[in-house]
Motif scaffolding. Structure first.
Motif, PDB file in Angstrom:
ATOM      1  N   GLU A 189       0.765  -1.142  -0.006  1.00  0.00           N
ATOM      2  CA  GLU A 189      -0.108   0.054  -0.039  1.00  0.00           C
ATOM      3  C   GLU A 189       0.802   1.330   0.035  1.00  0.00           C
ATOM      4  O   GLU A 189       0.651   2.167  -0.912  1.00  0.00           O
ATOM      5  CB  GLU A 189      -0.995  -0.073   1.328  1.00  0.00           C
ATOM      6  CG  GLU A 189      -2.017   1.174   1.171  1.00  0.00           C
ATOM      7  CD  GLU A 189      -2.883   1.240   0.251  1.00  0.00           C
ATOM      8  OE1 GLU A 189      -3.289   2.366  -0.347  1.00  0.00           O
ATOM      9  OE2 GLU A 189      -3.192   0.298  -0.301  1.00  0.00           O
ATOM     10  N   TYR A 191       3.941   1.462  -1.072  1.00  0.00           N
ATOM     11  CA  TYR A 191       4.706   1.397  -2.184  1.00  0.00           C
ATOM     12  C   TYR A 191       3.941   2.188  -3.303  1.00  0.00           C
ATOM     13  O   TYR A 191       4.522   2.740  -4.170  1.00  0.00           O
ATOM     14  CB  TYR A 191       5.158  -0.010  -2.332  1.00  0.00           C
ATOM     15  CG  TYR A 191       5.609  -0.334  -3.825  1.00  0.00           C
ATOM     16  CD1 TYR A 191       6.965   0.051  -4.381  1.00  0.00           C
ATOM     17  CD2 TYR A 191       4.953  -0.689  -5.069  1.00  0.00           C
ATOM     18  CE1 TYR A 191       7.387  -0.145  -5.764  1.00  0.00           C
ATOM     19  CE2 TYR A 191       5.140  -1.096  -6.174  1.00  0.00           C
ATOM     20  CZ  TYR A 191       6.693  -0.847  -6.554  1.00  0.00           C
ATOM     21  OH  TYR A 191       6.987  -0.716  -7.899  1.00  0.00           O
ATOM     22  N   ARG A 192       2.781   1.649  -3.563  1.00  0.00           N
ATOM     23  CA  ARG A 192       1.744   1.918  -4.433  1.00  0.00           C
ATOM     24  C   ARG A 192       1.569   3.595  -4.383  1.00  0.00           C
ATOM     25  O   ARG A 192       1.639   4.434  -5.473  1.00  0.00           O
ATOM     26  CB  ARG A 192       0.442   1.290  -4.617  1.00  0.00           C
ATOM     27  CG  ARG A 192       0.503  -0.228  -5.054  1.00  0.00           C
ATOM     28  CD  ARG A 192      -0.906  -0.794  -4.858  1.00  0.00           C
ATOM     29  NE  ARG A 192      -0.710  -2.281  -5.393  1.00  0.00           N
ATOM     30  CZ  ARG A 192      -1.665  -2.925  -5.135  1.00  0.00           C
ATOM     31  NH1 ARG A 192      -2.848  -2.829  -4.476  1.00  0.00           N
ATOM     32  NH2 ARG A 192      -1.355  -4.436  -5.724  1.00  0.00           N
ATOM     33  N   GLN A 195       4.812   5.380  -5.417  1.00  0.00           N
ATOM     34  CA  GLN A 195       5.004   5.453  -6.989  1.00  0.00           C
ATOM     35  C   GLN A 195       3.972   6.438  -7.660  1.00  0.00           C
ATOM     36  O   GLN A 195       4.476   6.887  -8.751  1.00  0.00           O
ATOM     37  CB  GLN A 195       4.733   3.624  -7.527  1.00  0.00           C
ATOM     38  CG  GLN A 195       5.818   2.888  -6.905  1.00  0.00           C
ATOM     39  CD  GLN A 195       7.125   3.102  -7.844  1.00  0.00           C
ATOM     40  OE1 GLN A 195       7.462   3.787  -8.842  1.00  0.00           O
ATOM     41  NE2 GLN A 195       8.304   2.817  -6.755  1.00  0.00           N
ATOM     42  N   GLU A 196       2.731   6.382  -7.178  1.00  0.00           N
ATOM     43  CA  GLU A 196       2.049   7.503  -7.731  1.00  0.00           C
ATOM     44  C   GLU A 196       2.563   8.745  -7.696  1.00  0.00           C
ATOM     45  O   GLU A 196       2.547   9.610  -8.710  1.00  0.00           O
ATOM     46  CB  GLU A 196       0.631   7.310  -7.227  1.00  0.00           C
ATOM     47  CG  GLU A 196      -0.211   5.982  -7.374  1.00  0.00           C
ATOM     48  CD  GLU A 196      -1.622   5.909  -6.522  1.00  0.00           C
ATOM     49  OE1 GLU A 196      -1.750   6.910  -5.828  1.00  0.00           O
ATOM     50  OE2 GLU A 196      -2.169   4.837  -6.723  1.00  0.00           O
TER      51      GLU A 196
END
Length: 208
Positions: A189, A191-192, A195-196
């Motif tokens: 969670e 990490y995503r 990345q966004e």
């Protein structure tokens, strides 16, 4: 949003599309464990006092117990770790100890190459951890340093990290096994979201 892991709770706060904060709250101080350790030390000291009839034994035991408790609460026991990601500024990491002390580290976004989930071998165990890859000032395509997130006691671990042009290299990473232990789904969670924000920053920089 809140997700619970191994003795931890992950809280995610989104202030804007380019600013998010993640907090990992660890298990609070266990008074039962502290009381048991203190009683064990004092009972051992009292037994030595009975044998030696030396009152310095009791004084030393009390002194050692108090010093150990202060060191544990001020330098070891972390109550909360937070990660604040701001696309235009950088990444701020804050560790809050049980005594109230806080350690804050800030990394400029220009130094951040990527945020990845990596696996490492520590004490015959394979663990997953989140880390920040920092750019090499002399070679922007290379990684100069790996900064683990949500970690407490540093230990050297063997880890494989990817090369930008394919392949991987083995490195020794200062991370540790006794961490706040967020589960893999909590790490994914974070990490995503990171990345966004990194993709948004790349898009903005390309349009300028």
């Amino acid at each position: 949003m809140e997700e619970r892991g191994d003795r931890t709770a992950l809280q995610c706060r989104q202030y804007s599309a380019s600013c998010r904060e993640f907090s990992v709250r660890c298990q609070p101080v266990q008074l039962r464990s502290l009381s048991a350790a203190t009683c064990s030390v004092w009972l051992a000291a009292y037994w030595l006092f009975v044998l030696t009839q030396n009152s310095m034994v009791l004084s030393t035991a009390i002194f050692i117990t108090l010093i150990g408790l202060i060191v544990y609460l001020h330098f070891v026991k972390i109550d909360q770790e937070s990660l604040l990601v701001i696309a235009s500024l950088g990444i701020q990491m804050t560790s809050s100890y049980a005594s109230g002390k806080e350690n804050t580290t800030f990394i400029e976004m220009s130094r951040v190459k990527d945020v990845v989930i990596n696996e490492a071998i520590c004490m015959q165990k394979v663990i997953y951890y989140l880390c920040i890859l920092l750019r090499d000032p002399l070679d922007p395509q290379s990684v100069s340093e790996v900064v683990p997130l949500f970690q407490q006691r540093p230990r050297t671990m063997e880890s494989e990290l990817p090369f930008p042009k394919g392949g991987c290299f083995r490195a020794r990473v200062q991370a540790h096994c006794w961490s706040s232990k967020p589960r893999l789904n909590c790490l994914v969670e974070v990490y995503r979201s990171c990345q966004e924000i990194l993709e948004q920053r790349k898009t903005v920089s390309q349009t300028l």
